[in-house]
Design a protein around this motif. Structure first.
Motif, PDB file in Angstrom:
ATOM      1  N   LEU A 158      -3.103   2.710  15.588  1.00 37.99           N
ATOM      2  CA  LEU A 158      -4.495   2.613  15.161  1.00 37.99           C
ATOM      3  C   LEU A 158      -5.264   1.591  15.997  1.00 37.99           C
ATOM      4  CD1 LEU A 158      -3.953   2.876  11.358  1.00 37.99           C
ATOM      5  CD2 LEU A 158      -5.044   4.514  12.826  1.00 37.99           C
ATOM      6  N   TYR A 159      -4.566   0.537  16.469  1.00 34.89           N
ATOM      7  CA  TYR A 159      -5.248  -0.385  17.372  1.00 34.89           C
ATOM      8  C   TYR A 159      -5.686   0.357  18.638  1.00 34.89           C
ATOM      9  CZ  TYR A 159      -3.528  -4.292  14.586  1.00 34.89           C
ATOM     10  OH  TYR A 159      -3.262  -5.171  13.584  1.00 34.89           O
ATOM     11  N   LEU A 215       6.836   5.470   2.871  1.00 39.04           N
ATOM     12  CA  LEU A 215       5.406   5.567   3.163  1.00 39.04           C
ATOM     13  C   LEU A 215       4.830   4.205   3.517  1.00 39.04           C
ATOM     14  CD1 LEU A 215       4.220   8.111   0.499  1.00 39.04           C
ATOM     15  CD2 LEU A 215       4.316   8.407   2.948  1.00 39.04           C
ATOM     16  N   LEU A 216       5.284   3.162   2.829  1.00 35.70           N
ATOM     17  CA  LEU A 216       4.802   1.808   3.137  1.00 35.70           C
ATOM     18  C   LEU A 216       5.190   1.420   4.559  1.00 35.70           C
ATOM     19  CD1 LEU A 216       3.413  -0.624   1.775  1.00 35.70           C
ATOM     20  CD2 LEU A 216       5.661  -1.508   1.324  1.00 35.70           C
ATOM     21  N   PHE A 236     -17.774   4.693  22.325  1.00 33.10           N
ATOM     22  CA  PHE A 236     -19.047   4.772  21.602  1.00 33.10           C
ATOM     23  C   PHE A 236     -19.814   3.456  21.577  1.00 33.10           C
ATOM     24  CE2 PHE A 236     -16.457   8.181  19.893  1.00 33.10           C
ATOM     25  CZ  PHE A 236     -17.282   9.230  20.182  1.00 33.10           C
ATOM     26  N   GLU A 254       2.258   2.489  11.693  1.00 37.62           N
ATOM     27  CA  GLU A 254       1.123   3.193  12.269  1.00 37.62           C
ATOM     28  C   GLU A 254       0.112   2.242  12.910  1.00 37.62           C
ATOM     29  OE1 GLU A 254      -0.864   7.118  10.249  1.00 37.62           O
ATOM     30  OE2 GLU A 254      -1.013   5.201   9.264  1.00 37.62           O
ATOM     31  N   THR A 255       0.197   0.961  12.527  1.00 32.01           N
ATOM     32  CA  THR A 255      -0.875   0.031  12.891  1.00 32.01           C
ATOM     33  C   THR A 255      -1.116  -0.045  14.393  1.00 32.01           C
ATOM     34  OG1 THR A 255      -0.111  -1.238  11.029  1.00 32.01           O
ATOM     35  CG2 THR A 255      -1.706  -2.273  12.444  1.00 32.01           C
ATOM     36  N   LEU A 300     -12.126   4.200  20.567  1.00 32.35           N
ATOM     37  CA  LEU A 300     -13.434   4.478  19.973  1.00 32.35           C
ATOM     38  C   LEU A 300     -14.469   3.460  20.449  1.00 32.35           C
ATOM     39  CD1 LEU A 300     -12.517   5.466  16.340  1.00 32.35           C
ATOM     40  CD2 LEU A 300     -13.464   6.909  18.095  1.00 32.35           C
ATOM     41  N   LEU A 321      -6.378   3.499  18.807  1.00 35.28           N
ATOM     42  CA  LEU A 321      -7.492   4.368  18.434  1.00 35.28           C
ATOM     43  C   LEU A 321      -8.796   3.590  18.380  1.00 35.28           C
ATOM     44  CD1 LEU A 321      -8.397   7.175  17.254  1.00 35.28           C
ATOM     45  CD2 LEU A 321      -8.153   6.094  15.054  1.00 35.28           C
ATOM     46  N   VAL A 322      -8.736   2.391  17.786  1.00 31.31           N
ATOM     47  CA  VAL A 322      -9.956   1.583  17.681  1.00 31.31           C
ATOM     48  C   VAL A 322     -10.448   1.195  19.065  1.00 31.31           C
ATOM     49  CG1 VAL A 322     -10.837  -0.627  16.893  1.00 31.31           C
ATOM     50  CG2 VAL A 322      -9.464   0.737  15.381  1.00 31.31           C
ATOM     51  N   SER A 340       8.395   5.887  -1.638  1.00 28.31           N
ATOM     52  CA  SER A 340       7.333   4.879  -1.554  1.00 28.31           C
ATOM     53  C   SER A 340       7.655   3.845  -0.487  1.00 28.31           C
ATOM     54  CB  SER A 340       7.115   4.219  -2.911  1.00 28.31           C
ATOM     55  OG  SER A 340       8.248   3.488  -3.278  1.00 28.31           O
ATOM     56  N   ALA A 380       3.206   3.390   7.107  1.00 31.15           N
ATOM     57  CA  ALA A 380       1.813   2.954   7.237  1.00 31.15           C
ATOM     58  C   ALA A 380       1.724   1.677   8.045  1.00 31.15           C
ATOM     59  CB  ALA A 380       1.200   2.766   5.860  1.00 31.15           C
ATOM     60  N   VAL A 381       2.736   0.808   7.908  1.00 29.91           N
ATOM     61  CA  VAL A 381       2.720  -0.410   8.710  1.00 29.91           C
ATOM     62  C   VAL A 381       3.031  -0.087  10.165  1.00 29.91           C
ATOM     63  CG1 VAL A 381       3.795  -2.647   9.032  1.00 29.91           C
ATOM     64  CG2 VAL A 381       3.287  -1.858   6.753  1.00 29.91           C
TER      65      VAL A 381
END
Lengths: 244, 84
Positions: free
Chosen positions: B67-68, B56-57, B78, B63-64, B74, B70-71, B53, B60-61
């Motif tokens: 993800l920025y 995974l925590l 689009f 990954e941020t 996108l 990716l945003v 756990s 996930a942090v």
């Protein structure tokens, strides 16, 4: 008005669509697919809550069937909150349990062909802002103003607040990063599923189920857990170890 | 200097591609986290659920930042903020 766009279509399409518009004090406001999907999720949760309430009114000493399920869910969520926040977790059990169930069901609703409501920044930003409000409400409730000022100037002594703006920016970044993390994770799943179904829809037989397992169930559950864990950690940090 | 719309669309697509270079960092970071978690489970198999756990925590942090990227990609693809 095409209601078919609530379901996955045959073209690459992962945007939010307006279903119908109405006038709200002179502004043009749209009811979008996110609203409809969030309503469906809410109805499911409300139905489950009413069923659980009716069942728990006639709770038995030795639980069976549905009562077991309800008790298991409540015990797990309460245990998670208490394990992370310690003594001060008791007051936050309701809030954490609520957002956990809501975000989890929202993420899983992609399995039904709905567009997950959490893939809309208008849904995740309020969740982040609620966390932000809770953090600072509890910081000011449980700490003295002097200590908060000292903490905000932290690497330097309190009479030299050069570091203050940087600490404030890092506070403001918390809700933005929380909400963007959830939003971008769910949105990336939506985009990938839309690409699979839209571009190679003829070949998409059975095997996209494995993508759904990863993108909807695994990723959705992990992000729900992470959102709740970070919310709890930030609130517990804000409370500090003063008393409570 | 005047650019036509298609030039801006093309540049937006290139920018979106470049934004996704951000995916390298989280990949390396998550790999390191998973490797250390595997080593930790090897040393102390009893603490497997706690280690999982925590890993995974942390992942996930980590990954941020990806993800920025990716945003950003996108939005460039689009929402097309650069078009007049």
């Amino acid at each position: 008005m095409k209601y078919g766009i609530l379901m996955s279509g045959n073209e690459v399409d992962f945007m939010i669509h307006g279903l119908f518009k109405y006038s709200f004090f002179g502004h043009e406001v749209w009811i979008t697919t996110s609203h409809v999907c969030i309503l469906i999720v809410m109805l499911v949760i409300i139905g489950f809550a009413i069923a659980a309430n009716v069942k728990m009114r006639h709770a038995e000493e030795i639980p069976t069937g549905f009562q077991n399920v309800v008790e298991l869910i409540v015990e797990k969520l309460d245990g998670m909150t208490d394990g992370t926040m310690g003594k001060s977790g008791v007051k936050f059990r309701n809030y954490i349990g609520t957002i956990f169930i809501f975000i989890l069901l929202s993420n899983l609703s992609g399995l039904l062909g709905l567009r997950p409501p959490t893939a809309d920044y208008g849904v995740t930003l309020p969740l982040g802002l609620m966390t932000f409000t809770l953090i600072h409400f509890n910081t000011f409730k449980h700490n003295k103003l002097k200590d908060i000022w000292k903490d905000k100037c932290s690497p330097l002594p309190p009479w030299l607040p050069i570091w203050l703006p940087i600490n404030l920016i890092s506070d403001i970044a918390v809700p933005i990063s929380l909400s963007l993390r959830l939003f971008a994770n769910v949105l990336s799943g939506v985009v990938m599923m839309a690409l699979v179904y839209g571009l190679i829809g003829k070949l998409a037989l059975i095997w996209p189920a494995f993508l759904h397992i990863y993108l909807d169930i695994f990723s959705g559950a992990i992000q729900t857990y992470v959102f709740c864990m970070l919310t709890m950690t930030y609130i517990a940090n804000g409370i500090g170890d003063s008393e409570a | 200097m005047e650019f036509n719309e298609n030039f801006i669309r093309g540049c937006s697509a290139i920018g979106a591609g470049l934004a996704l270079i951000a995916g390298i960092g989280p990949g390396v970071g998550q790999g390191i986290a998973a490797g250390h978690a595997a080593a930790a489970v090897g040393r102390n198999p009893g603490a497997k659920s706690d280690i999982t756990s925590t890993m995974l925590l942390g992942q996930a942090v980590a990954e941020t930042t990806g993800l920025y990227g990716l945003v950003t990609a996108l939005i460039l693809m689009f929402v097309k903020p650069l078009l007049p």
